[in-house]
Design a protein around this motif. Structure first.
Motif, PDB file in Angstrom:
ATOM      1  N   ASN A 312       0.801  -1.222   0.000  1.00  0.00           N
ATOM      2  CA  ASN A 312       0.000   0.000   0.000  1.00  0.00           C
ATOM      3  C   ASN A 312       0.832   1.268   0.000  1.00  0.00           C
ATOM      4  OD1 ASN A 312      -2.336  -1.463   0.008  1.00  0.00           O
ATOM      5  ND2 ASN A 312      -2.560  -1.445   2.232  1.00  0.00           N
ATOM      6  N   PHE A 364      -6.152  -9.987   3.688  1.00  0.00           N
ATOM      7  CA  PHE A 364      -6.789  -9.560   4.928  1.00  0.00           C
ATOM      8  C   PHE A 364      -7.842 -10.559   5.391  1.00  0.00           C
ATOM      9  CE2 PHE A 364     -10.381  -7.380   6.917  1.00  0.00           C
ATOM     10  CZ  PHE A 364      -9.763  -6.816   8.009  1.00  0.00           C
TER      11      PHE A 364
ATOM     12  N   MET B 147     -12.023  -3.867   7.849  1.00  0.00           N
ATOM     13  CA  MET B 147     -11.561  -4.058   6.471  1.00  0.00           C
ATOM     14  C   MET B 147     -10.749  -2.887   5.890  1.00  0.00           C
ATOM     15  SD  MET B 147     -13.816  -4.479   3.113  1.00  0.00           S
ATOM     16  CE  MET B 147     -14.181  -2.741   3.285  1.00  0.00           C
ATOM     17  N   MET B 149      -8.564  -1.179   6.943  1.00  0.00           N
ATOM     18  CA  MET B 149      -7.147  -1.288   7.311  1.00  0.00           C
ATOM     19  C   MET B 149      -6.306  -1.900   6.193  1.00  0.00           C
ATOM     20  SD  MET B 149      -5.639  -0.466  10.149  1.00  0.00           S
ATOM     21  CE  MET B 149      -4.425  -1.688  10.664  1.00  0.00           C
ATOM     22  N   ALA B 150      -6.921  -2.767   5.395  1.00  0.00           N
ATOM     23  CA  ALA B 150      -6.162  -3.454   4.352  1.00  0.00           C
ATOM     24  C   ALA B 150      -6.025  -2.593   3.104  1.00  0.00           C
ATOM     25  CB  ALA B 150      -6.832  -4.773   4.003  1.00  0.00           C
ATOM     26  N   ILE B 151      -6.797  -1.523   3.037  1.00  0.00           N
ATOM     27  CA  ILE B 151      -6.832  -0.724   1.815  1.00  0.00           C
ATOM     28  C   ILE B 151      -5.764   0.364   1.883  1.00  0.00           C
ATOM     29  CG2 ILE B 151      -8.274   0.838   0.466  1.00  0.00           C
ATOM     30  CD1 ILE B 151     -10.667  -0.743   1.398  1.00  0.00           C
TER      31      ILE B 151
END
Lengths: 381, 326
Positions: A312, A364, B147, B149-151
């Motif tokens: 990221n 995730f 969720m 958090m993963a982005i």
């Protein structure tokens, strides 16, 4: 704590509803992106993604074909045809005209089956099934234009994804991201595991100081590292390259890795390690045969962290990788290329974003257990 | 050479090199430098064991030192020089920064971010943790709130661009405004001052899940007896939450708060991808990036300012860690 007396029912509903509202609020933005990524630019421009499940009334324009021009028995000239089947409008799935018109300003002025008088005096009729006739007295020199409105059924398309992956170079960026991520995840784990073992299970002067230093380094802003290290990389000949970004990510990830792994290793049962040492195992053997296998959960959780972080990352990639197309990672590609040149093309932006977040989301949801464990090891004692 | 192949070779070389280093250096230490034989094997073993920790630590100390400790001094040194790095100008860069209204704007905005984002994310996370705690579908709810958090921050900014878009057919905000009967669509990211808060929402959206996961574990760790005693004494659920539970998890709340604070001071991605620092939304990390590659002296000076802002948190963290060690 369901069993506690006096904490029942009336609140339960309120709690259920408020959690539901919160979850929906948290999901809506992502769902919007996902839905938009499957819609054509036309659909996106006309209706919001929340209407994606409903037919969209869209206006089209077509021209009668000069080939269909015939002189009728009474001497008038007639064009015939079908607005839905002729011409280049892609109207797959639409089978009914909901309205038609004679000007672009009012494409839905008349109901199907009615007759409209065009500006040059000719008469236009469009039926519900799309067939039309244009009748006029003098021989026409050009084909008349017909405007009509059709309810286009909802349809999803992979067009944006195709465009993003193959035309816009996201495919290359995807591979680049992988190239950056995998070594940058694996190498720090190994280095950190040894260091964490030393900090957890070996006694030496200065250990406390080193642990404090690791905690301190955890919060050093990366911004400080950019200029001096890029300079250093250039001086030693690495420059802006994959090698450079692997080193950088390794260095930046180490404090967290050591911190997490040490916290976990300290908690391993003392008996096992001491009895192994009594039996004559060296530190190296203890580490390799006992501590490393037992620390698997912590290793996994750091690996997930580091993977998500490097995948990221935008800052490190912008600074330590050269700014040409061959080496751009996805975040840089989106932030610098697509947002600039494709700023208005929402479908392409959405699918690009989704390509870039798909892998982290899979990781995730598949490995959430380890992620949570790692977070807790890092902050709750 | 294709980057993928280069990556594969790096993995093999890196992993192989590390393993070889650790393995060989141990053997070298045990058999050549301080062998456990000769006149005084006991002393040699002790010596070897004194050296060994440093063998284990050496690569990590080297890498972390070079990539994180050295830059603190390297950046400070560089920030004392002019743009080309050939002329010493002392605090010139810092004075120039202070004279720049954009810098003061960025500093002010950064303080806003530090005030609002950790507070909001921690509060919402605590709320979510407490509410989902008793639900049967609590784990699913948590997973969905967690969720983001993963982005990536870039991905998140793009996601929220679809919410803020200046078009009632794309932007959710404008669609709701249109539905409520307000006039023309607006661009939330261009409303002076308040646009900062719209950007903060993105980071709060990401970080709430983090706060929730940690605080939820902390809530579970609270001894049941304290809650039961409160129930027997007739406390209502709100009193139980605010007077019994929250005080007990205060240390964890502080950890979450400081962790998010640190993050806020590092993140430039959101501002960079949404507004590019325009419309008065500049913050220090993005302000620094506007000088990166153009004026290294100025850029490092901004980085030092960020470091100074982070310093109190760093000290607090170290103090906490030392307490735990004892």
């Amino acid at each position: 704590m369901d069993g506690i007396a006096g904490q029942k029912s009336s609140l339960t509903w309120a709690v259920n509803i408020s959690v539901f509202v919160m979850v929906v609020l948290w999901l809506i933005p992502t769902v919007g992106l996902l839905v938009s990524s499957f819609r054509t630019p036309d659909q996106i421009a006309r209706t919001g993604w929340w209407d994606a499940a409903f037919p969209v009334k869209q206006a089209f324009r077509t021209e009668a074909s000069m080939d269909s021009l015939k002189q009728a028995a009474d001497g008038s000239w007639v064009f015939t045809g079908n607005v839905l089947k002729d011409g280049h409008n892609k109207l797959s799935g639409a089978d009914a005209v909901s309205a038609f018109g004679i000007s672009g300003f009012k494409p839905a002025e008349f109901a199907p089956g009615k007759t409209a008088k065009m500006r040059d005096g000719s008469l236009l009729t469009v039926k519900r099934d799309g067939s039309f006739t244009v009748t006029q007295t003098d021989k026409p020199e050009y084909a008349p234009r017909i405007y009509f409105q059709v309810a286009v059924p909802p349809s999803l398309t992979l067009q944006n994804y195709r465009e993003v992956l193959f035309a816009d170079g996201m495919g290359q960026a995807f591979i680049n991201t992988f190239t950056v991520t995998i070594p940058a995840t694996i190498i720090p784990i190994l280095i950190a595991a040894f260091a964490a073992y030393a900090l957890a299970w070996m006694d030496f002067p200065g250990r406390g100081l080193l642990i404090a230093a690791i905690v301190g380094l955890l919060v050093v802003p990366l911004q400080l590292a950019l200029v001096p290290l890029l300079r250093l990389h250039q001086d030693v000949g690495i420059g802006q390259s994959f090698l450079g970004i692997w080193f950088a990510h390794t260095g930046f990830g180490l404090p967290l890795a050591i911190y997490l792994l040490r916290n976990y290793m300290v908690g391993l049962p003392r008996d096992i390690i001491e009895s192994a040492k009594v039996d004559g195992a060296t530190d190296f053997q203890v580490f390799r045969r006992i501590v490393l296998p037992l620390s698997f959960p912590a290793l996994a959780s750091f690996a997930i962290f580091q993977f998500l972080w490097t995948w990221n990352d935008l800052l490190v990639a912008k600074v330590f990788l050269p700014a040409n197309t061959d080496t751009k990672v996805m975040t840089v590609k989106i932030a610098d290329d697509l947002l600039g040149s494709r700023g208005g093309d929402w479908g392409v932006l959405a699918s690009a974003a989704f390509v870039s977040i798909a892998v982290p989301l899979i990781v995730f949801f598949a490995l959430q257990k380890y992620l949570v464990r790692g977070l807790l090891a890092g902050s709750v004692k | 050479m294709s980057p993928l192949l280069q990556g594969a070779i790096t993995i093999v070389l890196g992993v192989g090199g590390c393993v070889a280093y650790f393995y060989l250096s141990n053997i070298l230490l045990d058999t050549v430098i301080f062998p456990a034989r000769g006149r005084d094997p006991g002393r040699n073993i002790n010596r070897a064991n004194m050296v060994r920790p440093w063998l284990f630590l050496a690569p990590a100390i080297f890498a972390a030192g070079l990539y994180l400790a050295y830059p603190v001094f390297g950046s400070f040194y560089r920030s004392l020089f002019n743009r080309d790095g050939n002329q010493f100008i002392g605090a010139g860069n810092y004075f120039a920064l202070w004279g720049d209204p954009a810098f003061r704007r960025a500093l002010l905005n950064n303080f806003l971010w530090v005030l609002v984002v950790p507070a909001a994310a921690t509060f919402l996370g605590l709320l979510a943790a407490q509410l989902t705690d008793r639900l049967r579908w609590g784990n699913i709810a948590k997973s969905l709130i967690f969720m983001p958090m993963a982005i990536s921050f870039v991905g998140a900014s793009l996601i929220w661009k679809f919410v803020y878009a200046n078009n009632s057919q794309i932007g959710l905000i404008n669609a709701i405004r249109a539905w409520l009967g307000f006039g023309a669509p607006i661009d939330p990211l261009q409303i002076p001052f308040w646009n900062n808060f719209f950007l903060m929402v993105i980071l709060i959206w990401i970080q709430t899940g983090f706060a929730m996961v940690i605080l939820s574990a902390a809530l579970r760790g609270i001894p049941e007896e304290t809650v039961e005693a409160a129930v027997i004494d007739g406390a209502n659920p709100f009193q139980i939450f605010f007077r019994i539970k929250v005080p007990q998890i205060m240390p964890t709340i502080m950890v979450v708060w400081t962790t998010i604070t640190i993050l806020v001071l590092k993140i430039f991605d959101i501002v960079y991808t949404t507004t590019g620092g325009n419309f008065g939304t500049q913050i220090l990390p993005s302000y620094m990036m506007s000088y990166m590659f153009r004026d290294d002296g100025r850029a490092t000076a901004v980085a030092m300012v960020i470091m100074v802002v982070v310093l109190p948190v760093m000290v607090w963290n170290i103090v906490q860690a030392r307490k735990e060690l004892r």
